[in-house]
Design an enzyme around this catalytic site. Structure first.
Site, short mmCIF file in Angstrom:
data_model
loop_
_atom_site.label_atom_id
_atom_site.label_comp_id
_atom_site.label_asym_id
_atom_site.label_seq_id
_atom_site.Cartn_x
_atom_site.Cartn_y
_atom_site.Cartn_z
CG ASP A 34 51.17 147.00 40.88
OD1 ASP A 34 51.29 147.41 42.06
OD2 ASP A 34 50.92 145.81 40.59
CG ASN A 91 48.19 149.19 50.99
OD1 ASN A 91 47.19 149.79 51.38
ND2 ASN A 91 48.27 148.67 49.77
CD GLN A 98 54.38 147.40 53.92
OE1 GLN A 98 54.01 147.69 55.06
NE2 GLN A 98 55.55 147.76 53.42
CB SER A 99 52.11 142.08 49.49
OG SER A 99 52.12 142.95 48.38
CG HIS A 104 55.10 150.07 47.56
ND1 HIS A 104 55.64 149.20 48.48
CD2 HIS A 104 53.83 149.67 47.34
CE1 HIS A 104 54.73 148.30 48.80
NE2 HIS A 104 53.62 148.56 48.13
CG LEU A 105 52.53 157.43 46.73
CD1 LEU A 105 51.63 157.43 47.95
CD2 LEU A 105 53.08 158.85 46.47
P1 AMP Z 1 51.38 146.40 48.64
O1 AMP Z 1 50.35 145.30 48.71
O2 AMP Z 1 50.86 147.75 49.01
O3 AMP Z 1 52.63 146.02 49.39
O4 AMP Z 1 51.74 146.55 47.11
C1 AMP Z 1 52.68 145.76 46.46
C2 AMP Z 1 52.44 145.93 44.99
O5 AMP Z 1 53.58 145.47 44.30
C3 AMP Z 1 51.25 145.13 44.47
O6 AMP Z 1 50.31 146.02 43.86
C4 AMP Z 1 51.88 144.18 43.45
O7 AMP Z 1 51.06 143.97 42.32
C5 AMP Z 1 53.16 144.91 43.10
N1 AMP Z 1 54.26 144.07 42.63
C6 AMP Z 1 54.66 142.89 43.15
N2 AMP Z 1 55.73 142.44 42.45
C7 AMP Z 1 55.98 143.34 41.48
C8 AMP Z 1 56.95 143.44 40.44
N3 AMP Z 1 57.87 142.49 40.23
N4 AMP Z 1 56.90 144.50 39.62
C9 AMP Z 1 55.97 145.47 39.79
N5 AMP Z 1 55.03 145.44 40.76
C10 AMP Z 1 55.03 144.39 41.60
#
Ligand code: AMP
Length: 118
Positions: A34, A91, A98-99, A104-105
């Site tokens: 991450d 998430n 979720q962003s 993803h796990l």
């Molecule tokens: P979520 O909020 O569960 O959707 O998690 C998305 C995750 O992706 C977050 O923990 C971010 O820090 C991570 N993330 C976003 N962009 C990248 C990237 N380019 N490389 C690795 N992780 C990322």
């Protein structure tokens, strides 16, 4: 949505079109660090196939979602964090924060964590 018709960031990392610190890969999944780690170990395990969220899973994805967890457990053992414990999180949607809309796990470990999550 088909993998090739989206600018999905995680599809691009899987295809090595965007930078990512990949730590494991097989026919089904890619795992990478991450970019904003929330714990000493913070790895994301993602299917190579584009699936937006847990809510978008089809019955054909049942073994794939199991495989994500098998890979997480192996990565945890590789790092020795199974001794102290770790957390796996998916998430889903707005309330969970979720962003990135490619399932993803999260594998989080290396420190103690509170419960319930915020
Ligand atoms: P979520 O909020 O569960 O959707 O998690 C998305 C995750 O992706 C977050 O923990 C971010 O820090 C991570 N993330 C976003 N962009 C990248 C990237 N380019 N490389 C690795 N992780 C990322």
């Amino acid at each position: 949505m088909a993998e090739n018709s989206t600018p999905c960031l995680f599809c691009r990392i899987v295809r090595r079109e965007a930078p990512g610190k990949i730590v494991f890969e097989d026919d089904l999944v890619t795992a990478f660090e991450d970019v904003h780690p929330r714990s000493p170990t913070h790895v994301l395990i993602v299917p190579r196939k584009h699936i937006e969220s847990l809510d978008a899973l089809g019955s054909e994805d049942e073994s794939l979602i199991g495989h994500l967890h098998m890979v997480a457990a192996q990565l945890a053992r590789d790092r020795g964090i199974q001794k102290t414990g770790y957390r796996t999180v998916i998430n889903t949607g707005a309330h969970a924060g979720q962003s990135v809309f490619h399932i993803h796990l999260h594998l989080l470990g290396g420190r103690s964590m509170a419960w319930p999550p915020g």
